[in-house]
Write a protein that holds these residues in place. Structure first.
Motif, PDB file in Angstrom:
ATOM      1  N   ASP A   1       0.502  -0.679  -0.016  1.00 14.35           N
ATOM      2  CA  ASP A   1      -0.312   0.128  -0.193  1.00 14.35           C
ATOM      3  C   ASP A   1       1.093   1.074  -0.194  1.00 14.35           C
ATOM      4  OD1 ASP A   1      -2.552  -1.811   0.519  1.00 14.35           O
ATOM      5  OD2 ASP A   1      -2.609  -1.879   2.544  1.00 14.35           O
ATOM      6  N   VAL A   2       2.086   1.638   0.858  1.00 15.72           N
ATOM      7  CA  VAL A   2       2.588   2.376   1.050  1.00 15.72           C
ATOM      8  C   VAL A   2       3.155   2.598  -0.642  1.00 15.72           C
ATOM      9  CG1 VAL A   2       4.895   3.469   2.160  1.00 15.72           C
ATOM     10  CG2 VAL A   2       3.001   1.972   3.224  1.00 15.72           C
ATOM     11  N   THR A   3       4.310   1.345  -0.681  1.00 15.47           N
ATOM     12  CA  THR A   3       4.909   2.036  -2.584  1.00 15.47           C
ATOM     13  C   THR A   3       4.065   2.137  -3.099  1.00 15.47           C
ATOM     14  OG1 THR A   3       6.275  -0.212  -2.012  1.00 15.47           O
ATOM     15  CG2 THR A   3       5.966   0.218  -4.302  1.00 15.47           C
ATOM     16  N   GLU A   4       2.999   1.733  -3.452  1.00 16.63           N
ATOM     17  CA  GLU A   4       1.645   1.649  -4.273  1.00 16.63           C
ATOM     18  C   GLU A   4       1.741   3.573  -4.599  1.00 16.63           C
ATOM     19  OE1 GLU A   4      -0.891  -0.654  -4.569  1.00 16.63           O
ATOM     20  OE2 GLU A   4      -0.091  -2.409  -5.247  1.00 16.63           O
ATOM     21  N   THR A   5       0.799   3.991  -2.912  1.00 17.98           N
ATOM     22  CA  THR A   5       0.327   5.035  -2.899  1.00 17.98           C
ATOM     23  C   THR A   5       1.153   6.352  -3.330  1.00 17.98           C
ATOM     24  OG1 THR A   5      -0.700   4.096  -1.141  1.00 17.98           O
ATOM     25  CG2 THR A   5      -0.504   6.751  -1.116  1.00 17.98           C
ATOM     26  N   PHE A   6       2.606   5.899  -3.109  1.00 12.50           N
ATOM     27  CA  PHE A   6       3.388   7.024  -2.773  1.00 12.50           C
ATOM     28  C   PHE A   6       4.204   6.987  -4.591  1.00 12.50           C
ATOM     29  CE2 PHE A   6       4.471   7.360   1.387  1.00 12.50           C
ATOM     30  CZ  PHE A   6       4.339   8.511   1.653  1.00 12.50           C
ATOM     31  N   GLN A   7       4.075   5.745  -5.476  1.00 13.56           N
ATOM     32  CA  GLN A   7       4.455   5.579  -6.715  1.00 13.56           C
ATOM     33  C   GLN A   7       3.345   6.965  -7.663  1.00 13.56           C
ATOM     34  OE1 GLN A   7       4.283   1.477  -7.604  1.00 13.56           O
ATOM     35  NE2 GLN A   7       5.936   1.424  -7.494  1.00 13.56           N
ATOM     36  N   VAL A   8       1.519   6.585  -6.895  1.00 19.77           N
ATOM     37  CA  VAL A   8       1.048   7.287  -7.282  1.00 19.77           C
ATOM     38  C   VAL A   8       1.238   8.853  -7.059  1.00 19.77           C
ATOM     39  CG1 VAL A   8      -1.447   8.007  -7.237  1.00 19.77           C
ATOM     40  CG2 VAL A   8      -0.808   5.700  -7.627  1.00 19.77           C
ATOM     41  N   ARG A   9       1.202   9.154  -5.779  1.00 19.97           N
ATOM     42  CA  ARG A   9       1.509  10.481  -5.696  1.00 19.97           C
ATOM     43  C   ARG A   9       2.668  11.325  -6.575  1.00 19.97           C
ATOM     44  NH1 ARG A   9       1.427  11.973   0.500  1.00 19.97           N
ATOM     45  NH2 ARG A   9       1.415  14.069  -0.641  1.00 19.97           N
ATOM     46  N   SER A  10       4.182  10.321  -6.349  1.00 22.34           N
ATOM     47  CA  SER A  10       4.757  11.088  -7.031  1.00 22.34           C
ATOM     48  C   SER A  10       5.319  11.379  -8.468  1.00 22.34           C
ATOM     49  CB  SER A  10       6.060  10.822  -6.876  1.00 22.34           C
ATOM     50  OG  SER A  10       6.364   9.860  -5.267  1.00 22.34           O
ATOM     51  N   ALA A  11       4.046  10.384  -9.062  1.00 22.39           N
ATOM     52  CA  ALA A  11       3.684  10.381 -10.100  1.00 22.39           C
ATOM     53  C   ALA A  11       3.070  11.726 -11.012  1.00 22.39           C
ATOM     54  CB  ALA A  11       3.338   9.399 -11.437  1.00 22.39           C
ATOM     55  N   LEU A  12       2.017  12.014 -10.243  1.00 25.57           N
ATOM     56  CA  LEU A  12       0.742  12.666 -10.181  1.00 25.57           C
ATOM     57  C   LEU A  12       1.205  14.412 -10.132  1.00 25.57           C
ATOM     58  CD1 LEU A  12      -2.374  11.835  -8.895  1.00 25.57           C
ATOM     59  CD2 LEU A  12      -1.489  12.138 -11.194  1.00 25.57           C
ATOM     60  N   GLU A  13       1.893  14.880  -8.124  1.00 25.77           N
ATOM     61  CA  GLU A  13       2.300  15.489  -8.122  1.00 25.77           C
ATOM     62  C   GLU A  13       3.760  16.252  -8.888  1.00 25.77           C
ATOM     63  OE1 GLU A  13       1.679  16.639  -3.588  1.00 25.77           O
ATOM     64  OE2 GLU A  13       1.208  14.577  -3.249  1.00 25.77           O
ATOM     65  N   THR A  14       4.828  15.561  -9.190  1.00 26.05           N
ATOM     66  CA  THR A  14       5.067  16.241  -9.765  1.00 26.05           C
ATOM     67  C   THR A  14       5.655  16.764 -11.033  1.00 26.05           C
ATOM     68  OG1 THR A  14       6.426  13.939 -10.458  1.00 26.05           O
ATOM     69  CG2 THR A  14       7.751  14.950  -8.545  1.00 26.05           C
ATOM     70  N   TYR A  15       4.389  16.242 -11.611  1.00 26.03           N
ATOM     71  CA  TYR A  15       3.747  16.565 -13.209  1.00 26.03           C
ATOM     72  C   TYR A  15       3.578  17.973 -12.490  1.00 26.03           C
ATOM     73  CZ  TYR A  15       1.733  16.961 -17.846  1.00 26.03           C
ATOM     74  OH  TYR A  15       1.289  17.417 -18.847  1.00 26.03           O
ATOM     75  N   CYS A  16       2.732  18.040 -11.611  1.00 26.94           N
ATOM     76  CA  CYS A  16       1.532  19.098 -11.634  1.00 26.94           C
ATOM     77  C   CYS A  16       2.421  20.474 -10.792  1.00 26.94           C
ATOM     78  CB  CYS A  16       0.857  19.015 -10.501  1.00 26.94           C
ATOM     79  SG  CYS A  16      -0.259  17.797 -11.248  1.00 26.94           S
ATOM     80  N   THR A  17       3.745  19.562 -10.608  1.00 25.14           N
ATOM     81  CA  THR A  17       4.459  21.215  -9.477  1.00 25.14           C
ATOM     82  C   THR A  17       5.625  21.713 -11.146  1.00 25.14           C
ATOM     83  OG1 THR A  17       5.727  19.460  -8.796  1.00 25.14           O
ATOM     84  CG2 THR A  17       4.451  19.721  -7.536  1.00 25.14           C
ATOM     85  N   MET A  18       5.523  20.759 -11.332  1.00 25.30           N
ATOM     86  CA  MET A  18       6.366  21.423 -13.011  1.00 25.30           C
ATOM     87  C   MET A  18       5.407  22.386 -13.769  1.00 25.30           C
ATOM     88  SD  MET A  18       8.923  21.359 -14.559  1.00 25.30           S
ATOM     89  CE  MET A  18      10.146  19.307 -14.527  1.00 25.30           C
ATOM     90  N   GLU A  19       4.282  22.166 -14.076  1.00 25.12           N
ATOM     91  CA  GLU A  19       3.327  23.048 -14.778  1.00 25.12           C
ATOM     92  C   GLU A  19       3.471  23.612 -14.151  1.00 25.12           C
ATOM     93  OE1 GLU A  19       2.293  21.318 -18.453  1.00 25.12           O
ATOM     94  OE2 GLU A  19       4.081  19.858 -18.042  1.00 25.12           O
ATOM     95  N   ILE A  20       3.236  23.868 -13.098  1.00 26.91           N
ATOM     96  CA  ILE A  20       2.600  25.110 -12.323  1.00 26.91           C
ATOM     97  C   ILE A  20       4.092  25.811 -12.147  1.00 26.91           C
ATOM     98  CG2 ILE A  20       2.356  25.855  -9.970  1.00 26.91           C
ATOM     99  CD1 ILE A  20       0.647  23.639  -9.143  1.00 26.91           C
ATOM    100  N   THR A  21       5.156  24.905 -12.191  1.00 27.78           N
ATOM    101  CA  THR A  21       6.322  26.391 -12.422  1.00 27.78           C
ATOM    102  C   THR A  21       6.305  26.931 -13.548  1.00 27.78           C
ATOM    103  OG1 THR A  21       7.607  24.586 -10.717  1.00 27.78           O
ATOM    104  CG2 THR A  21       9.331  26.027 -12.089  1.00 27.78           C
ATOM    105  N   ARG A  22       6.408  26.015 -14.745  1.00 32.06           N
ATOM    106  CA  ARG A  22       6.257  26.458 -16.224  1.00 32.06           C
ATOM    107  C   ARG A  22       5.410  27.804 -16.127  1.00 32.06           C
ATOM    108  NH1 ARG A  22       6.166  20.695 -18.742  1.00 32.06           N
ATOM    109  NH2 ARG A  22       9.059  20.109 -19.066  1.00 32.06           N
ATOM    110  N   THR A  23       4.825  28.014 -14.928  1.00 34.69           N
ATOM    111  CA  THR A  23       3.275  28.703 -15.894  1.00 34.69           C
ATOM    112  C   THR A  23       3.469  29.859 -14.176  1.00 34.69           C
ATOM    113  OG1 THR A  23       1.395  27.605 -15.024  1.00 34.69           O
ATOM    114  CG2 THR A  23       1.966  27.707 -17.180  1.00 34.69           C
ATOM    115  N   HIS A  24       4.717  30.206 -13.948  1.00 32.81           N
ATOM    116  CA  HIS A  24       4.771  30.287 -12.887  1.00 32.81           C
ATOM    117  C   HIS A  24       4.369  32.447 -13.039  1.00 32.81           C
ATOM    118  CE1 HIS A  24       8.519  31.693 -13.876  1.00 32.81           C
ATOM    119  NE2 HIS A  24       8.897  32.466 -13.137  1.00 32.81           N
TER     120      HIS A  24
END
Length: 214
Positions: free
Chosen positions: A73-96
């Motif tokens: 559960d821990v591994t899968e949860t953080f894999q999902v979070r990492s995939a989503l949140e790294t993408y989102c923070t990158m997109e936000i940073t690009r449009t800062h």
């Protein structure tokens, strides 16, 4: 007005999140539905939805019990979070420099102030966790991607339980605050060279703590 299915779901979820059910017990669907005054069909639909979201496990021919978190559960949860949140923070940073991004940054700054207040006073894990996840939800929802939001919401209960576990470790609350601040400052500065690693670090540290705890 909520449907019967939604009422049953919200009622049962509230019982779980407010610790009204025990991890040591197996609950009868029929008996609990009767006690709550909810008919079996909407109650059963609520059960299956809560299984999908990681709240409970069905025990064949017996009923259900609260889900005990596992290392998977821990591994899968953080894999999902990492995939989503790294993408989102990158997109936000690009449009800062956009007005939309600046509105988000103001919201996140207020969120950081609330976390700092809790850190400096009560150090309530539950209250800190609330603002912690407001920060992450705002980041994910910035893109207005309904699929991203739906996936994130599905993992919310597990993420909050894991966060509460890691935040109970000495110094983790302060570290979490500082990691959030680093993410926010990198996004505000348009630091696309480092935002991915900064965000991923914030996922990797609690994942390691959670895996050790289990």
């Amino acid at each position: 007005m909520m449907t019967l299915n939604e009422q049953a779901y919200e009622h049962l979820k509230k019982m779980i999140t407010e610790d009204q059910l025990s991890y040591q017990e197996i609950y009868s669907e029929t008996k609990l539905a009767k006690e709550l005054g909810i008919s079996r069909t909407p109650f059963r639909d609520a059960i299956h939805r809560l299984v999908q979201e990681g709240y409970i496990d069905i025990i064949p021919s017996k009923g259900f019990r609260l889900h005990q978190l596992t290392k998977q559960d821990v591994t899968e949860t953080f894999q999902v979070r990492s995939a989503l949140e790294t993408y989102c923070t990158m997109e936000i940073t690009r449009t800062h420099t956009s007005r939309k991004a600046k509105r988000l940054f103001r919201e996140l700054r207020f969120n950081m102030e609330e976390m700092k207040e809790i850190l400096d006073t009560t150090q309530s894990i539950r209250d800190f966790c609330t603002y912690d996840f407001q920060f992450h939800v705002a980041v994910v929802r910035y893109l207005e991607n309904q699929q991203f939001s739906a996936i994130f919401d599905t993992f919310m209960y597990r993420m909050q339980r894991l966060a509460q576990m890691s935040l109970s470790h000495p110094g983790r609350m302060e570290d979490t605050y500082n990691e959030h601040l680093a993410i926010l400052e990198a996004m505000e500065a348009g630091d696309t060279a480092h935002i991915y690693d900064i965000t991923l670090h914030h996922m990797d540290v609690p994942r390691g703590i959670n895996l050790e705890d289990l």
